[in-house]
Each structure stands twice: as C-alpha cells, then as structure tokens.
Design an enzyme around this catalytic site. Sequence first.
Site, PDB file in Angstrom:
ATOM      1  N   CYS A 383     -70.565  -7.343  72.159  1.00  0.00           N
ATOM      2  CA  CYS A 383     -70.857  -5.922  71.965  1.00  0.00           C
ATOM      3  C   CYS A 383     -72.369  -5.726  71.810  1.00  0.00           C
ATOM      4  CB  CYS A 383     -70.064  -5.380  70.776  1.00  0.00           C
ATOM      5  SG  CYS A 383     -69.936  -3.582  70.771  1.00  0.00           S
ATOM      6  N   HIS A 520     -64.646  -6.892  72.607  1.00  0.00           N
ATOM      7  CA  HIS A 520     -64.432  -7.732  71.423  1.00  0.00           C
ATOM      8  C   HIS A 520     -63.283  -8.707  71.680  1.00  0.00           C
ATOM      9  CE1 HIS A 520     -67.109  -5.788  68.459  1.00  0.00           C
ATOM     10  NE2 HIS A 520     -66.931  -4.719  69.223  1.00  0.00           N
ATOM     11  N   GLU A 522     -62.527 -11.371  70.214  1.00  0.00           N
ATOM     12  CA  GLU A 522     -61.959 -11.985  69.000  1.00  0.00           C
ATOM     13  C   GLU A 522     -60.635 -11.366  68.586  1.00  0.00           C
ATOM     14  OE1 GLU A 522     -65.126  -8.995  67.411  1.00  0.00           O
ATOM     15  OE2 GLU A 522     -64.754 -10.211  69.189  1.00  0.00           O
TER      16      GLU A 522
END
Length: 555
Positions: A383, A520, A522
């Site tokens: 990001c 993102h 994750e």
Amino acid sequence: MTKFVFVTGGVVSSLGKGIASASLAAILESRGLKVTLIKLDPYLNVDPGTMSPFQHGEVFVTNDGAETDLDLGHYERFVETRMRKANNFTTGQIYKSVLEKERRGDYLGKTVQVIPHVTNEIQDFVKRGAGWGTPDAVDVAIVEIGGTVGDIESLPFLEAVRQMSLKLGPNNSAFVHLSYVPWIAAAGELKTKPTQHTAKQLREIGIQADALLCRADRPIPKEEREKISLFSNVPDWAVISMWDVDTIYKVPRMLHEQGLDGLICDKLRLSTPPANLKRWDDLVYETAHPQGDVNIVMVGKYVELSDSYKSLNEAIRHAGMKNHVRVKIDYIDSETITPDNVTQLAKFDAILVPGGFGIRGVEGKICAARFARENKVPYLGICLGMQVATIEFARHVAGLKDANSTEFDPSSPNPVIALITEWKDADGSIKTRDENSDLGGTMRLGAQSSDVVKGTLAHKIYGDVVTERHRHRYEANVHFLDTLRKAGLVISAFTQREHLTEIVELPQSVHPWFMGVQFHPEFNSTPWAGHPLFIAFIKAALDHQAAGKALKAVA
C-alpha cells in the site's frame, strides 16, 4: 436451526476472547460443523476505519469491503468460513439503523428506547451474521461481545443476548465467559477473587456462564479451579485453564484436551464425530522445528503497537513456516530513519515497508526503499510501501525532482501518486470521492481483481490474475506511468476496469527481488497455505542471506 455460543469477558480487556472464540470455532469445525463468528463492538464509531492504529490496532478488511475489528483476522486464519460485513457490527451501526427506522416511521409512533428497540436491533444483526433463515445458515454461530462485563457500553449487548437466549429456548445457546486469574508474586499464588466477582456480575445481568475460561500466565491447579467453580456456580469440569503459550496455534488443542468442545456440544445437543486436530498438531510441530532463521525489518509508522500490523506479522510467520524457517521481525519507526543512519538496515535479510496514512514518517520510508533498491536488498512495499517506492524511483532514477504524493504535498510539481476520484467497489458499484469527502467509508475497499503482465516477477507469483483486498485512497498517477516505465520501473499488474496500477517491480536483471503492491495481501494469508507473495518474499530473504554468507566465505 442455528445454535449460538456467546463469548463474554471480565476483569480486564485484551485477555484473548478473539483467540478463544476462534479456537473453539476451529475445534467445532473439525467435528464437521459449519461455523461462523460474529464480533460485537460496543464503541460508537460506525466502524474502526477512522480510528488510530495506536488505539484500535489493525483494521481488518473483508472480501466484501468491510473495515472491521482485527479479531476477524483471527477468525479467518482459524476457520474456513470467510468473514463478511455482517460478521462485525458496532454500537454506532446499531444506533444508526435504529434512528433511520425511527425517521422512516417504522416504529409507528412509539417511544424508541434501548429496550426493546436497540436490543431487538442487536438480535437482528446477530441473526443476520449467522445467516439465520437463509441457505447460508450455519450450524453454530460464535458471538464475541467486546469489552468487559460491568462496562456501561456493553450492557445493551449483554441484555440483547440474554433475551435472545431466552427466545431461542433450551439447548440452543451457550455462554462462555473469559476471566483473568492473576499471579501475585509477593504472595506467591494465583488469586481467584476477580473471577468470582466477574461471574457474579454476569449473573446479576441474568446470564449464567456454562463454561469459564480462566486466563493466567500458568496452568491453574485443580484446587483453584474447584474454588472458582464453587463461587461461580459453574461445574468444576467447566472451569477451564487457559495459560500463556508460545504460539496461539496451541490453543485449540489446549481447550479440546480440557473438554470445552464436548461441553458445548452436550449443552447444544449436537451429535458430531470426534474432533480431529491433526492439522493443528502438525502446524505446532512446524513452528517448533524450523531449519533456520531469517531476519527482516519492518519500517513502519505504528511499530509501537504490534497489533497495528497483526495480519502482516502472521502472514510473515506463515511464509516462514512454508520456507521451514523462523522469521525474526525487527520493527523500526520510520520517523527515525534518515539518509545518515539508513545503513542500519544493512544487517537485515529483507526490508518490508507496510501501509499507513499521513505525512509523518514518510521520508524515512522513502529512505528505506532507496536503500533496498541501491543495495539490492529484497524489498516488499505494501500500500503506502508501494507508493513510497514509486516516489523514490521517480525522484532518484526517473529524474522527477520533488516527486511526491498529493496526500503529502498537494502542490507537488510531480504528483506521481494522486487521489483516486472514481473506482469500482468490491460489490461492483462505482464510487466517487474528492478532497472534501468524509474520511470514513470513502476508500477503495475489499477484494478486486487485476490482470498481471506476463514475464514479470508478479506473474511468477500470481499467474494471470491477482485478486486481493484493498484499503486506500491514493494510486499511482497514470500521467506519469510512461516516464516511470522509460526509466526502468515495471508496472506488472493493472485493475481490470480502471487500469490503475496494482503492482510495481524492478526487473530481476537490475534487482533480485523488489516489489510494491497497492493491495493488502496479508489479509488472505492462512497458516495452512500461507500466501504466495510472502512465501516468495521470505525465499528472496533466504537467498540474500545465503549470498551474503557466500561473500563472507570468499573474503
């Protein structure tokens, strides 16, 4: 019919209700049950999207674009069910919905009160999260109520679930209460009084716990559990010790061996096969037997609170397990990084720059990206980490002096990063915003797909299409892409509708592993599969480490 398990907490917050709830869900899922989890947050914010990471920790983003509590990240990492907007709601959402109904006249002129209108609304939200009465209905919904018993903010939620349990009838709901049993070093003993009092407070509200989970820094002896049982009106076999462990993935086995899942199944009259926790045992074994170590540094803005990067920390550890190594993460505040001290990053095997908002610490992140690029250290920017890598490349390679983001310098002559004004949301709708729009709920959010350019590092990792979750307002400015490309930056993925930049990288002929992603990743990592991007990143860190050792050996 869906059955419900309500999880409450007492004495203090941050005891691990989320981990306990997720662990119970994982055990029930291993018994063949379809399970979901719902988090009720008693704060007045509509969602945590505008809350400081230092106060709230990470904002977890779901596939359908909800900004939610970080506990939903635990839920997704522990069970197969994917969370949705309906799996997390706040007091702010409840009151907003009630007031909108009042304005529409839905209450037919009645005086709108906490009971029954707010409590009924809470029950409706809980049922919606469980898919009640729909084809998506689950066997068991585990409902975690934020805060602690005794808080004024939590009272409407506790009253709502008390009423809901009564309406559901016998054997259709259960209550699990998490409490704290402190070790008093001066006395050399565990103290059960706080747990006795919180169980009493719960009964005063009208709720009798079916199981007590007692958190402590060590296993609680039988004598103390019997004492808690006597004063809490809970059978001694339902007083369960939950002690500190070196990995959260040990908790499902811990709870199962003390019979929590059997207790819940008996209470809810659920006939299921025995729990099968083999994959959890295998996971714990893998974490305990790494074949090496790798050291990475995270240069971030919110490093004082590790919960700010909860999913990111877990994704890195998952990738370590997939590479059979233990990942050691050092955290450095990006505000402290300058051109004069950036060489401190040389001792690490890889550099990761995570997301963030605002100008504070940005120049330190740019320094980190430059160091990684110039010294061929594996770099992953997420990001804002992708944006600072783009700014750094524009300034020092593409010749765009004073390149910046309009987030940090609205009058920059070279705004290589700029505000998105129109985009396609996760639900397919077209969203717009400008500089005067509200902060809350106006970002590009949720899972979206992008096309990946063949022959790139991104294509090796993802294949033709990448689908990841987003949470951002700013993007690479399309007017500067040609200039950046000519200077050597590879734009390796674009959104399918707007052709916005999703991944940037350097050619592997120039740098062994340098990548920035606007999304993102994750949020999609699990302990079972890891995530291809993080697995590749840790592999690159290992390769860099090996190359460094080889150079030292030659020297």
